[in-house]
Design an enzyme around this catalytic site. Structure first.
Site, PDB file in Angstrom:
ATOM      1  N   HIS A   1      -1.920  -6.834-127.423  1.00 27.54           N
ATOM      2  CA  HIS A   1      -1.075  -7.993-127.748  1.00 27.54           C
ATOM      3  C   HIS A   1      -1.218  -9.637-128.016  1.00 27.54           C
ATOM      4  O   HIS A   1      -1.292  -9.630-126.212  1.00 27.54           O
ATOM      5  CB  HIS A   1       0.061  -7.414-127.117  1.00 27.54           C
TER       6      HIS A   1
ATOM      7  N   LYS B   1       7.818  -9.986-136.735  1.00 24.31           N
ATOM      8  CA  LYS B   1       7.348 -11.940-135.369  1.00 24.31           C
ATOM      9  C   LYS B   1       6.207 -11.853-135.525  1.00 24.31           C
ATOM     10  O   LYS B   1       5.016 -11.039-134.316  1.00 24.31           O
ATOM     11  CB  LYS B   1       8.622 -11.483-133.880  1.00 24.31           C
TER      12      LYS B   1
ATOM     13  N   LYS C   1       3.008 -13.842-133.536  1.00 28.11           N
ATOM     14  CA  LYS C   1       2.301 -14.539-132.951  1.00 28.11           C
ATOM     15  C   LYS C   1       1.855 -15.723-132.842  1.00 28.11           C
ATOM     16  O   LYS C   1       0.818 -15.051-133.473  1.00 28.11           O
ATOM     17  CB  LYS C   1       1.887 -13.928-131.350  1.00 28.11           C
TER      18      LYS C   1
ATOM     19  N   ASP D   1       6.770 -17.042-133.025  1.00 29.05           N
ATOM     20  CA  ASP D   1       6.942 -17.442-131.696  1.00 29.05           C
ATOM     21  C   ASP D   1       5.276 -17.486-131.387  1.00 29.05           C
ATOM     22  O   ASP D   1       4.334 -17.197-131.284  1.00 29.05           O
ATOM     23  CB  ASP D   1       6.939 -15.506-131.247  1.00 29.05           C
TER      24      ASP D   1
ATOM     25  N   GLU E   1      10.263 -19.530-132.210  1.00 31.44           N
ATOM     26  CA  GLU E   1      11.263 -19.849-131.314  1.00 31.44           C
ATOM     27  C   GLU E   1       9.981 -20.566-131.098  1.00 31.44           C
ATOM     28  O   GLU E   1       8.563 -20.538-130.520  1.00 31.44           O
ATOM     29  CB  GLU E   1      10.868 -18.006-131.275  1.00 31.44           C
TER      30      GLU E   1
ATOM     31  N   ASP F   1      13.909 -20.042-126.190  1.00 30.03           N
ATOM     32  CA  ASP F   1      13.414 -18.848-125.360  1.00 30.03           C
ATOM     33  C   ASP F   1      13.338 -19.483-123.833  1.00 30.03           C
ATOM     34  O   ASP F   1      13.757 -18.629-122.831  1.00 30.03           O
ATOM     35  CB  ASP F   1      12.317 -17.963-126.424  1.00 30.03           C
TER      36      ASP F   1
ATOM     37  N   LYS G   1      17.498 -13.371-122.824  1.00 30.50           N
ATOM     38  CA  LYS G   1      16.985 -11.671-122.413  1.00 30.50           C
ATOM     39  C   LYS G   1      17.277 -11.309-121.287  1.00 30.50           C
ATOM     40  O   LYS G   1      18.318 -12.527-120.373  1.00 30.50           O
ATOM     41  CB  LYS G   1      15.646 -12.344-121.928  1.00 30.50           C
TER      42      LYS G   1
ATOM     43  N   GLU H   1      14.758  -7.728-130.749  1.00 31.20           N
ATOM     44  CA  GLU H   1      13.061  -7.777-130.502  1.00 31.20           C
ATOM     45  C   GLU H   1      13.417  -6.231-129.283  1.00 31.20           C
ATOM     46  O   GLU H   1      11.999  -6.324-128.695  1.00 31.20           O
ATOM     47  CB  GLU H   1      12.380  -8.485-130.427  1.00 31.20           C
TER      48      GLU H   1
HETATM   49  C1  MUC Z   1       8.668 -13.486-126.178  1.00 35.26           C
HETATM   50  O1  MUC Z   1       8.258 -14.760-125.223  1.00 35.26           O
HETATM   51  O2  MUC Z   1       9.488 -13.229-126.700  1.00 35.26           O
HETATM   52  C2  MUC Z   1       8.708 -10.840-126.735  1.00 35.26           C
HETATM   53  C3  MUC Z   1       8.377 -10.046-128.079  1.00 35.26           C
HETATM   54  C4  MUC Z   1       7.029  -9.524-127.641  1.00 35.26           C
HETATM   55  O3  MUC Z   1       6.134  -9.387-128.512  1.00 35.26           O
HETATM   56  O4  MUC Z   1       6.724 -11.211-126.635  1.00 35.26           O
HETATM   57  C5  MUC Z   1       7.547 -10.649-125.968  1.00 35.26           C
HETATM   58  C6  MUC Z   1       7.631 -12.668-125.673  1.00 35.26           C
HETATM   59 MG    MG Z   2       9.665 -15.718-127.125  1.00 35.35          MG
END
Ligand code: MUC
Ligand code: MG
Length: 382
Positions: A20, A165, A167, A196, A222, A247, A271, A325
């Protein structure tokens, strides 16, 4: 009076289904701190705390979560009334500054114990769920555009997710935009795409980044810049149509109020762990809602226990404009619950049953417990 008798913690290390890849770390396993509160009538309650990528995401690690609970939170609340969740969490908050993930894990276990003793789900203790299922996004973070596209198409086909989402933030902005553009072009209007950055861009990169993401048709971005740069975030959210979500910057109601006050973001990723528990998370939700911001149920990539606890709270929220999520358990090669949470029809479903609504599979816990000899093959569900 039913007293809090003891608090046990253990760390279990769960392998992920694939690497990941986030801007600050690549996860191949998730370390879950499991908390069990034992009460004087023999009842118990469970909770969970997770960090992301060791200490690379925030100020807590699995080891610090465990140590904060064992060394400081447990001695502060042992002997207190087990039914008085608020009194115990406020005492923990007084004894321990910061460390919201550790405090959340204990608070969740107290709610779970109370719900189990009363035979009621936590959502009922909070006034009742208004949803039994919530839309659930998936994170595409294999590090490879083609693999991400294949993964997304499979999820769409299985009707598991239709919001993805991505990254970004590890590569140059130009390369990230090419990656996002390729995925958006492949998925078209079949899915909602969000991004994000996990704080990785400076203001200049963020300007180009947001402009590019907006042109590609990304719906929301994000935490594009560092959490401490609130006025920068405010500037970005006012300069573009693409929604900007806070976040990492939201570590409880005070941060939420400070962000809402200057419209630093268009939406909040709420969160439970980052907020310090279900109760403070509900305050973050109330502030976001009152300020007219969009809400999103975020995750610290918890396994089934923490995810179920979050579901108990978010099922009571009228509108989550950005969905959730809460997919954490699906990122791991194995599930540690006797009955895994149900993901179907693009939703995660609220478990039935008292407390957080889930039970740990003790054989799996023994197997994945840190330091346990792993000779027994267990069934791995992918
Ligand atoms: C985040 O920063 O949102 C949430 C989903 C994901 O893949 O990582 C987290 C952290
Ligand atoms: Mg995030």
């Amino acid at each position: 009076m039913i007293k809090i008798d003891a608090i046990d913690t253990q760390i279990i290390d769960l392998p992920t289904i694939r690497g990941h890849v986030l801007s600050m770390a690549t996860m191949t396993e998730q370390s879950v701190v499991l908390v069990e509160v034992l009460f004087s009538d023999g009842s118990t309650g469970i909770g969970e705390g997770t960090a992301i990528g060791g200490l690379s995401y925030g100020a807590e690690s699995p080891e610090s979560i465990q140590s904060a609970i064992e060394t400081y939170i447990a001695p502060a609340i042992i002997g207190m009334d087990g039914d008085a969740v608020n009194a115990a969490r406020l005492r923990a908050q007084k004894a321990v500054v910061g460390n919201p993930i550790a405090r959340c894990a204990v608070e969740n276990a107290l709610w779970d114990g109370l719900g189990k003793r009363l035979g009621l789900p936590i959502s009922t203790l909070m006034g009742g769920a208004v949803h039994t299922g919530l839309e659930v996004a998936w994170t595409l973070a294999s590090g490879d555009s083609d693999k991400d596209i294949a993964e997304a198409l499979e999820m769409l086909e299985r009707r598991r997710h239709r919001q993805f989402k991505l990254k970004v933030g590890k590569r140059a902005v130009r390369d990230d935009l090419a990656h996002v553009g390729k995925i958006k072009a492949a998925l078209g209007d079949k899915a909602v795409i969000t991004v994000d950055v996990n704080q990785a861009w400076d203001m200049h990169s963020a300007r180009w980044g947001l402009k590019g993401l907006q042109d590609i048709g990304v719906a929301m971005v994000e935490q594009p810049i560092p959490a401490v740069q609130r006025s920068g975030l405010s500037m970005l959210s006012k300069s573009y149509e693409i929604a900007v979500m806070a976040d990492e910057a939201l570590r409880g109601p005070e941060d939420a109020l400070n962000h809402a006050r200057c419209h630093a973001a268009d939406a909040f990723a709420v969160k439970i762990a980052q907020s310090g528990g279900l109760s403070p998370a509900s305050e973050v939700i109330a502030i976001g809602k009152a300020a007219g911001l969009g809400l999103y149920a975020g995750t610290m990539l918890e396994s089934g226990v923490g995810t179920a606890a979050a579901l108990q709270l978010f099922s009571t929220v009228e509108t989550l404009q950005w969905g959730t999520e809460l997919f954490g358990p699906l990122l791991f090669k194995d599930d540690i619950l006797t009955t895994p949470l149900r993901y179907a029809d693009f939703q995660v479903h609220l478990p039935e049953g008292p407390g957080c609504g889930v039970t740990l599979d003790q054989d799996k816990i023994k197997f994945y417990r840190r330091g346990a000899p792993r000779q027994t093959p267990v069934k791995v569900s992918v």
